[in-house]
Design a protein around this motif. Structure first.
Motif, mmCIF file in Angstrom:
data_model
loop_
_atom_site.group_PDB
_atom_site.id
_atom_site.type_symbol
_atom_site.label_atom_id
_atom_site.label_comp_id
_atom_site.label_asym_id
_atom_site.label_seq_id
_atom_site.Cartn_x
_atom_site.Cartn_y
_atom_site.Cartn_z
ATOM 1 N N GLY A 90 0.849 -1.190 0.000
ATOM 2 C CA GLY A 90 0.000 0.000 0.000
ATOM 3 C C GLY A 90 0.879 1.231 0.000
ATOM 4 N N TYR A 91 0.324 2.397 0.424
ATOM 5 C CA TYR A 91 1.147 3.616 0.317
ATOM 6 C C TYR A 91 2.383 3.516 1.204
ATOM 7 N N LYS A 92 2.256 2.783 2.343
ATOM 8 C CA LYS A 92 3.417 2.623 3.219
ATOM 9 C C LYS A 92 4.539 1.877 2.510
ATOM 10 N N ALA A 93 4.148 0.959 1.602
ATOM 11 C CA ALA A 93 5.160 0.191 0.872
ATOM 12 C C ALA A 93 5.997 1.100 -0.010
ATOM 13 N N ILE A 94 5.347 2.184 -0.524
ATOM 14 C CA ILE A 94 6.101 3.125 -1.366
ATOM 15 C C ILE A 94 7.139 3.857 -0.513
ATOM 16 N N VAL A 95 6.702 4.295 0.670
ATOM 17 C CA VAL A 95 7.643 4.961 1.580
ATOM 18 C C VAL A 95 8.777 4.012 1.931
ATOM 19 N N ASN A 96 8.393 2.761 2.296
ATOM 20 C CA ASN A 96 9.397 1.775 2.672
ATOM 21 C C ASN A 96 10.379 1.490 1.549
ATOM 22 N N PHE A 97 9.861 1.564 0.314
ATOM 23 C CA PHE A 97 10.723 1.282 -0.826
ATOM 24 C C PHE A 97 11.904 2.250 -0.845
ATOM 25 N N PHE A 98 11.654 3.506 -0.475
ATOM 26 C CA PHE A 98 12.740 4.480 -0.511
ATOM 27 C C PHE A 98 13.616 4.423 0.746
ATOM 28 N N THR A 99 13.010 4.121 1.907
ATOM 29 C CA THR A 99 13.828 4.098 3.126
ATOM 30 C C THR A 99 14.464 2.729 3.357
ATOM 31 N N LEU A 100 13.822 1.677 2.841
ATOM 32 C CA LEU A 100 14.222 0.287 3.090
ATOM 33 C C LEU A 100 14.230 -0.028 4.586
ATOM 34 N N GLY A 101 13.354 0.616 5.321
ATOM 35 C CA GLY A 101 13.200 0.267 6.737
ATOM 36 C C GLY A 101 14.015 1.159 7.631
ATOM 37 N N THR A 102 13.460 1.498 8.786
ATOM 38 C CA THR A 102 14.162 2.369 9.720
ATOM 39 C C THR A 102 14.320 1.711 11.083
ATOM 40 N N ASN A 103 13.447 0.751 11.382
ATOM 41 C CA ASN A 103 13.464 0.149 12.708
ATOM 42 C C ASN A 103 14.389 -1.055 12.732
ATOM 43 N N GLU A 104 15.611 -0.821 13.174
ATOM 44 C CA GLU A 104 16.587 -1.917 13.222
ATOM 45 C C GLU A 104 16.198 -2.927 14.289
ATOM 46 N N GLY A 105 15.613 -2.438 15.393
ATOM 47 C CA GLY A 105 15.185 -3.347 16.466
ATOM 48 C C GLY A 105 16.356 -3.801 17.300
ATOM 49 N N GLY A 106 16.131 -3.984 18.586
ATOM 50 C CA GLY A 106 17.194 -4.482 19.444
ATOM 51 C C GLY A 106 17.027 -5.969 19.650
ATOM 52 N N LEU A 107 17.772 -6.491 20.601
ATOM 53 C CA LEU A 107 17.706 -7.930 20.854
ATOM 54 C C LEU A 107 16.339 -8.345 21.370
ATOM 55 N N PHE A 108 15.721 -7.482 22.188
ATOM 56 C CA PHE A 108 14.483 -7.897 22.862
ATOM 57 C C PHE A 108 13.254 -7.121 22.417
ATOM 58 N N THR A 109 13.408 -6.292 21.356
ATOM 59 C CA THR A 109 12.294 -5.423 21.010
ATOM 60 C C THR A 109 11.358 -6.039 19.962
ATOM 61 N N GLY A 110 11.480 -7.276 19.697
ATOM 62 C CA GLY A 110 10.543 -7.886 18.753
ATOM 63 C C GLY A 110 10.999 -7.731 17.317
ATOM 64 N N LEU A 120 10.687 -5.760 -2.010
ATOM 65 C CA LEU A 120 9.832 -6.615 -2.838
ATOM 66 C C LEU A 120 8.420 -6.047 -2.921
ATOM 67 N N PHE A 121 7.848 -5.683 -1.765
ATOM 68 C CA PHE A 121 6.469 -5.192 -1.774
ATOM 69 C C PHE A 121 6.375 -3.803 -2.374
ATOM 70 N N GLY A 122 7.467 -3.032 -2.280
ATOM 71 C CA GLY A 122 7.498 -1.751 -2.976
ATOM 72 C C GLY A 122 7.315 -1.966 -4.469
#
Lengths: 477, 305
Positions: A90-110, A120-122
């Motif tokens: 959806g529209y979020k996939a377009i945003v994600n396509f350019f950022t390729l993700g921002t939430n690296e996540g820690g060991l325990f943050t899920g 791919l979804f972008g």
């Protein structure tokens, strides 16, 4: 002698035409949009905003509902961002396509952002948008057409007519749609995805879903010439060997096949069918069986080495496929074994051609007093070479991307000191396979894939533009 | 007078040399063909012979490794029995898997290939040239490049590791391999189609009633090549199914993993040979009995470019 006239048009001009036509198409589209909006009926004007309103306006309810539902479905996907494997489309996939993700996540943050799925979804979302624009345009078009028919006082197509056209004027749509959907899902989408991967830093240090990767522009490509690491050191040697291999593999098979075909088709040779079947057998037997058999036969303590030692020809087993020094012996062996693999194909093909040489050519030559040798060198050979030139080039291209023979015989080895993936007999394609499937260096694999494409594309453009089949296709029909 | 004599003599000489040439061809040609046949059959015969090799060592265990002598010291069908009794390498299961996959692959692919080939050859529509160019360009990307992307697409559909996934991978892109079929349909005269259209036949009717009945050679060619694919491919099977998922493997990668897999065992070589024979046998029979159509297809494809 005269062969069918092949008029030459520079293939660069053809490529130019191709892009020119695409450009013209776009411009025409835009002009059309303006006039349709200005001159169309209320329904046509409304269709620009609400798909299907033109159809309702012209009282074609079923078609209108279909268009309307498509638009609602599209908007729902874009706004609601349905998630597959925790990654939105959806529209979020377009945003994600350019950022390729921002939430690296820690060991325990899920769970973290998965760059690979986001990319791919972008691509998928861009595809959905493209299909939507196409449908939107066709909805306006259908309304504009109805306007025109009404003006001319002609009856409008009913929904039933539309359905019927699918088995008649628009039969090509019915026939092509399933096949094209398959190609989009399993050829076009993966190919586009991998092309994008070549511009990221998605290598073996990244585990999708645990680490993020980023866009790096042309860095992976420029690394070939400037950088360090595997691709800078091994690219040129692998490319060179790939071209050498393709050259020898093509020509040994080609002339070998022609000679065998001539021999079998000689009128004094008996049991033609038996000989042909012997060669056919090697086509029917899966290569993973026949090539592995050859590999085992040729192993250092295998039967062939033992036989040679028993005969007193050598003292110690030869490493036919794995010489540790410079790889010359395995390279020669691969080309020789490829003759075993390839001759049956060329033989079959040239046999067919030899039987189809126009008889009047021979008759004319005999009347002119040509002897057999002259007939062979002046008629048979030139004819075969002329007819098979496109095949020759396309088999060169095919050999550049051949995989089985190297993978099954040597696995790319012997290894090059320094811990590189690509061994001495690796071709671009087997290297690509190792980089992606074995090592997870997806970006390097994608770079190799794109470069291989550029090489094969150049070869193929030359073939198709030169081959008479392509040129005379329209004249022929 | 002198002249005609000379001509007669010349003719005789020429006849003589022709005769000598003929015998030379007969003897030397056949000899050469025998040598070539031996070279071409050698690895195949070796595998067959090894599949029947039954040799025991001092501890009365079956020796299955590659040995340096050609002729087995004992013959028997023990390897074939072992092939079906191995609990790690479930050959019988693989064989049925492959049959299942290749059956559906051949049905879907043949439909795709025939419909695309016919449309590209005989129906004229606006974006035909664009389709042709796109198909050529797509075919130029190395297939392995996108394999990993295909894997993740299948994973998003939760299909990886299953046989339907393999069927999808083998048949979804089949529409791109339409060249040989197009070459075949190009030869069918357009007048046939035009006269049917004048009689009021729809395009679908023409395809079903006129074209299909006369397309037997190309249908068989497509069927053979698509049916054989899953029996020969070991790379996609490995990536999509995965080596650990042993119950869902197909024969090609299954047998390959016996020799070079994670649990490979060099003592399984004769068992591998037996499996190879059982894989090759149906394909060879199918292939040889249909070789006429195969040859037609290869020739048509090559000359059309």
């Amino acid at each position: 002698m005269e062969y069918p006239n092949t008029k030459k048009k520079n293939f660069f001009l053809h490529v130019g035409d191709f892009f020119l036509n695409i450009g013209k198409g776009f411009v025409n589209r835009f002009v059309k949009f303006g006039t349709r909006f200005k001159e169309g009926s209320l329904g046509t004007k409304m269709s620009h905003f609400i798909m299907g309103s033109g159809n309702f306006y012209h009282k074609r309810i079923t078609k209108g509902i279909i268009y309307l539902l498509l638009q609602i479905g599209f908007i729902l996907i874009m706004v609601l961002n349905p998630k597959v494997n925790n990654t939105p489309i959806g529209y979020k996939a377009i945003v994600n396509f350019f950022t390729l993700g921002t939430n690296e996540g820690g060991l325990f943050t899920g769970p973290t952002d998965n760059s690979m799925l986001m990319l791919l979804f972008g691509v998928v979302t861009f595809g959905i948008i493209g299909i939507f624009i196409f449908t939107w345009n066709s909805s306006i078009k259908s309304s504009a057409l109805a306007d025109q028919l009404k003006k001319e006082g002609k009856p409008l197509n009913t929904f039933k007519d539309d359905l019927h056209s699918l088995i008649d004027e628009k039969f090509h749509l019915t026939m092509l749609t399933p096949a094209i959907l398959g190609v989009i899902m399993f050829t076009i989408l993966p190919t586009i995805f991998m092309i994008f991967i070549a511009f990221t830093d998605y290598d073996s240090s990244v585990i999708a879903g645990q680490h993020l990767f980023n866009w790096v522009g042309f860095k992976n490509f420029t690394n070939i010439f400037t950088g360090k690491g595997e691709i800078a050191v091994r690219f040129i040697p692998v490319l060179t060997w790939t071209l050498i291999w393709a050259f020898f593999a093509t020509f040994t098979n080609y002339f070998g096949g022609i000679l065998v075909a001539l021999l079998i088709n000689n009128k004094h040779i008996k049991f033609k069918k038996v000989w042909r079947t012997v060669f056919m057998l090697t086509i029917a037997i899966p290569q993973f069986i026949s090539l592995l058999a050859i590999r085992l036969l040729l192993s250092k303590s295998g039967p062939i080495n033992t036989m040679l030692i028993d005969l007193g020809l050598i003292k110690e087993g030869i490493e036919f496929l794995g010489s540790a020094t410079n790889g010359i012996v395995p390279k020669i062996m691969i080309i020789l074994i490829n003759i075993w693999v390839g001759i049956p194909f060329t033989m079959l093909m040239t046999s067919g051609i030899l039987m189809n040489i126009p008889q009047d050519l021979y008759e004319a030559a005999v009347i002119d007093g040509a002897n057999r040798r002259q007939v062979f060198f002046k008629i048979t050979l030139p004819y075969v070479i002329f007819v098979t030139t496109p095949y020759l080039i396309s088999s060169f291209v095919g050999n550049i991307t051949s995989f089985n023979i190297i993978f099954l015989l040597t696995g790319g080895g012997p290894a090059v000191p320094g811990g590189y993936t690509a061994g001495r007999t690796d071709l671009l394609v087997t290297w690509l396979y190792k980089l992606t499937i074995d090592e997870g260096n997806y970006n390097l694999g994608a770079v190799i894939g794109i470069l291989t494409f550029l090489i094969t594309a150049t070869g193929t453009l030359l073939t198709y533009r030169r081959s008479q089949a392509f040129k005379e296709e329209d004249a022929f029909q | 007078m002198m002249n005609t004599q000379a001509i007669e003599q010349n003719k005789k000489k020429r006849m003589g040399s022709l005769k000598r040439e003929k015998y030379f061809t007969i003897i030397f040609g056949h000899l050469l063909l025998v040598v070539l046949a031996v070279i071409w059959l050698y690895p195949i015969l070796w595998i067959i012979l090894q599949s029947f090799r039954v040799e025991y060592n001092d501890q009365n265990q079956l020796v299955g490794i590659v040995v340096s002598h050609y002729f087995p010291k004992g013959l028997g069908v023990q390897n074939y029995v072992n092939l079906f009794n191995n609990s790690t390498f479930v050959f019988g299961r693989w064989w049925l898997n492959t049959l299942f996959v290749s059956f559906f692959t051949f049905i879907i692919s043949t439909l795709f290939v025939l419909s695309v080939a016919y449309v590209m050859s005989k129906l004229k529509f606006k974006s035909r040239k664009v389709f042709l160019s796109t198909a050529i360009i797509l075919g130029l990307f190395p297939g392995f490049m996108s394999m990993i992307a295909i894997y993740y697409i299948l994973k998003a559909m939760s299909l990886t590791g299953s046989l339907p996934a393999l069927i999808l991978v083998y048949s979804a892109g089949a529409g791109l391999g339409f060249y040989v079929g197009k070459g075949f349909f190009d030869i069918i005269p357009n007048s046939l189609i035009e006269s049917a259209r004048l009689d009021g036949c729809t395009n679908a009717g023409i395809f079903a009633k006129i074209i299909l009945p006369m397309s037997k050679p190309i249908i068989i060619y497509t069927a053979i090549t698509t049916f054989m694919g899953p029996w020969m491919d070991f790379i996609f099977a490995k990536t999509i199914i995965g080596e650990k998922n042993r119950a869902n493997l197909t024969v090609a990668f299954g047998l390959y993993s016996m020799i070079y897999g994670e649990q490979s065992d060099s003592n399984l070589f004769t068992t591998f040979a037996a499996g190879s024979v059982l894989v090759a046998l149906p394909i060879v029979i199918l292939f040889i009995s249909m070789q006429k159509y195969y040859v037609e297809g290869v020739t048509a494809g090559s000359v059309k470019g």
